[in-house]
Write an enzyme that holds these catalytic residues in place. Structure first.
Site, PDB file in Angstrom:
ATOM      1  N   ASN A 158      -8.282  42.335  37.441  1.00  0.00           N
ATOM      2  CA  ASN A 158      -8.732  41.712  38.680  1.00  0.00           C
ATOM      3  C   ASN A 158      -7.994  40.392  38.770  1.00  0.00           C
ATOM      4  O   ASN A 158      -8.052  39.581  37.854  1.00  0.00           O
ATOM      5  CB  ASN A 158     -10.238  41.449  38.649  1.00  0.00           C
ATOM      6  CG  ASN A 158     -11.032  42.733  38.479  1.00  0.00           C
ATOM      7  OD1 ASN A 158     -10.616  43.793  38.935  1.00  0.00           O
ATOM      8  ND2 ASN A 158     -12.170  42.639  37.810  1.00  0.00           N
ATOM      9  N   HIS A 216      -4.994  37.782  32.216  1.00  0.00           N
ATOM     10  CA  HIS A 216      -5.617  38.785  31.357  1.00  0.00           C
ATOM     11  C   HIS A 216      -6.044  39.990  32.169  1.00  0.00           C
ATOM     12  O   HIS A 216      -6.145  39.929  33.396  1.00  0.00           O
ATOM     13  CB  HIS A 216      -6.843  38.203  30.630  1.00  0.00           C
ATOM     14  CG  HIS A 216      -8.043  38.003  31.520  1.00  0.00           C
ATOM     15  ND1 HIS A 216      -8.125  36.997  32.463  1.00  0.00           N
ATOM     16  CD2 HIS A 216      -9.201  38.700  31.621  1.00  0.00           C
ATOM     17  CE1 HIS A 216      -9.287  37.077  33.089  1.00  0.00           C
ATOM     18  NE2 HIS A 216      -9.956  38.105  32.612  1.00  0.00           N
ATOM     19  N   GLN A 242      -8.492  43.913  31.591  1.00  0.00           N
ATOM     20  CA  GLN A 242      -9.644  44.453  30.879  1.00  0.00           C
ATOM     21  C   GLN A 242      -9.467  45.945  30.671  1.00  0.00           C
ATOM     22  O   GLN A 242      -8.653  46.580  31.349  1.00  0.00           O
ATOM     23  CB  GLN A 242     -10.924  44.226  31.688  1.00  0.00           C
ATOM     24  CG  GLN A 242     -11.221  42.773  31.977  1.00  0.00           C
ATOM     25  CD  GLN A 242     -12.534  42.629  32.717  1.00  0.00           C
ATOM     26  OE1 GLN A 242     -13.596  42.935  32.188  1.00  0.00           O
ATOM     27  NE2 GLN A 242     -12.466  42.161  33.947  1.00  0.00           N
ATOM     28  N   HIS A 264      -6.923  32.434  33.251  1.00  0.00           N
ATOM     29  CA  HIS A 264      -5.930  32.764  32.222  1.00  0.00           C
ATOM     30  C   HIS A 264      -5.447  34.220  32.410  1.00  0.00           C
ATOM     31  O   HIS A 264      -6.278  35.112  32.597  1.00  0.00           O
ATOM     32  CB  HIS A 264      -6.577  32.579  30.849  1.00  0.00           C
ATOM     33  CG  HIS A 264      -5.607  32.504  29.735  1.00  0.00           C
ATOM     34  ND1 HIS A 264      -5.448  31.377  28.959  1.00  0.00           N
ATOM     35  CD2 HIS A 264      -4.717  33.414  29.259  1.00  0.00           C
ATOM     36  CE1 HIS A 264      -4.498  31.605  28.049  1.00  0.00           C
ATOM     37  NE2 HIS A 264      -4.052  32.840  28.213  1.00  0.00           N
ATOM     38  N   HIS A 270      -1.790  29.385  29.409  1.00  0.00           N
ATOM     39  CA  HIS A 270      -2.877  29.436  30.394  1.00  0.00           C
ATOM     40  C   HIS A 270      -2.367  29.677  31.817  1.00  0.00           C
ATOM     41  O   HIS A 270      -3.016  30.364  32.612  1.00  0.00           O
ATOM     42  CB  HIS A 270      -3.670  28.137  30.324  1.00  0.00           C
ATOM     43  CG  HIS A 270      -4.832  28.092  31.253  1.00  0.00           C
ATOM     44  ND1 HIS A 270      -6.037  28.700  30.964  1.00  0.00           N
ATOM     45  CD2 HIS A 270      -4.968  27.537  32.485  1.00  0.00           C
ATOM     46  CE1 HIS A 270      -6.874  28.499  31.980  1.00  0.00           C
ATOM     47  NE2 HIS A 270      -6.243  27.795  32.906  1.00  0.00           N
ATOM     48  N   CYS A 291     -10.945  26.744  28.460  1.00  0.00           N
ATOM     49  CA  CYS A 291     -10.609  28.145  28.694  1.00  0.00           C
ATOM     50  C   CYS A 291     -10.858  28.966  27.430  1.00  0.00           C
ATOM     51  O   CYS A 291     -10.268  28.699  26.390  1.00  0.00           O
ATOM     52  CB  CYS A 291      -9.154  28.276  29.117  1.00  0.00           C
ATOM     53  SG  CYS A 291      -8.642  30.001  29.260  1.00  0.00           S
TER      54      CYS A 291
HETATM   55 ZN    ZN Z   1      -6.424  29.662  29.262  1.00  0.00          ZN
END
Ligand code: ZN
Ligand code: ZN
Ligand code: ZN
Length: 304
Positions: A119, A132, A134, A130, A79, A32
């Site tokens: 998304n 996250h 943007q 993971h 993660h 990752c």
């Molecule tokens: Zn990760």
């Protein structure tokens, strides 16, 4: 570098970012790129053994200086999990990170519109699991924010203010009501479980929000996404978008709100954008927003 072309028939920009074809696609857990770089382990995007929230330039950018910006915001060095499972403190800190990125990117002359988004789920094209989000800094005002500014004109004042007042008045589609933040399914939602999270006071951007308002925003966002996950008892895919005032010199008005576009219409069925949606721009829905609001309110209560 990506290339912008103006689609005359649609009156809109199209971005060609062909390097993105090579971007990391659902790598194995141990590879990752958003994990911290562990001592002795392979280097990741984040050269630190641990972190809280990390922001960096997207390696496969749709936009880059001097023609805009594309950043990745990693919510945690763990993660597994999602925005819903972050600690309350981390979710609150994320609001301050968003605020800071809006300030910095918005100050750049090549950024006319800062859009923070997430998304979630392979259903909406996620390539990394993971947790996250943007941020894109558009070097132009994109069509959807432009439509929202046009709605201000049509409604003779701030559209989110006017629509929030209508939703509070009707009441039946309201999901969560707090001192400074309200979540509701819009009267004319396009997606079965679309929801909007709106600041109650008129705030053009996160920069105008008081600390207590940012705290409540993080709480309402988490309550909503936990409700989403509880709705069908499965991780609920969505696109989450933060709309704020444009940062170009011409138009700096707006009203902070967060929109969720979930593609699921049942536990298994996805809504596809097909003939009417793509060819005419007209959404056809087989559920009523009022019914979705009842189900979502129950799910939010279950998840609380
Ligand atoms: Zn990760
Ligand atoms: Zn307003
Ligand atoms: Zn919006």
């Amino acid at each position: 570098m990506s290339e912008l072309r103006f689609n005359e028939l649609r009156g809109e920009q199209v971005v060609y970012a062909i390097d993105r074809q090579d971007r990391t696609f659902l790598p194995a857990r141990e590879h990752c790129p958003l994990d911290p770089t562990r001592p002795g382990g392979p280097p990741t995007e984040i050269p630190l053994p641990a972190f809280q929230i990390a922001v960096f330039d997207n390696r496969f950018p749709a936009f880059e200086a001097p023609g805009g910006a594309a950043e990745v915001v990693v919510y945690t060095d763990r993660h597994d999990g999602s925005f819903a499972t972050l600690s309350a403190e981390r979710a609150e800190a994320l609001m301050w990170v968003w605020r800071h990125r809006y300030l910095e990117l918005g100050a750049r002359p090549d950024v006319d519109y800062v859009m923070i988004f997430e998304n979630r789920g392979v259903e909406v094209g996620v390539t990394l699991h993971h947790p996250h989000g943007q941020i894109y800094g558009y070097p132009f005002l994109p069509p959807v924010p432009a439509l929202e500014l046009a709605a201000d004109e049509r409604l003779g004042g701030c559209a989110p203010c006017a629509l929030l007042a209508r939703e509070l008045d009707a009441g039946e589609r309201v999901l969560i009501e707090r001192d400074s933040v309200v979540a509701y399914v819009p009267h004319a939602a396009r997606w079965a479980y679309e929801a909007h999270v709106v600041m109650r006071e008129h705030r053009a951007s996160l920069l105008d929000c008081r600390p207590q308002e940012l705290l409540e925003l993080s709480q309402v966002l988490q309550a909503l996404v936990r409700g989403y996950d509880a709705l069908f008892d499965r991780p609920f895919p969505y696109v989450m978008v933060v709309h704020q005032a444009p940062t170009s010199a011409q138009a700096r008005r707006g009203h902070v709100h967060v929109e969720f576009y979930p593609p699921l219409r049942t536990a298994e069925k996805l809504k596809f954008l097909a003939g009417s949606e793509q060819g005419a721009g007209t959404f056809i829905s087989d559920t009523l927003p009022e019914q979705s609001a009842v189900a979502l309110r129950e799910a939010i209560a279950r998840a609380a």
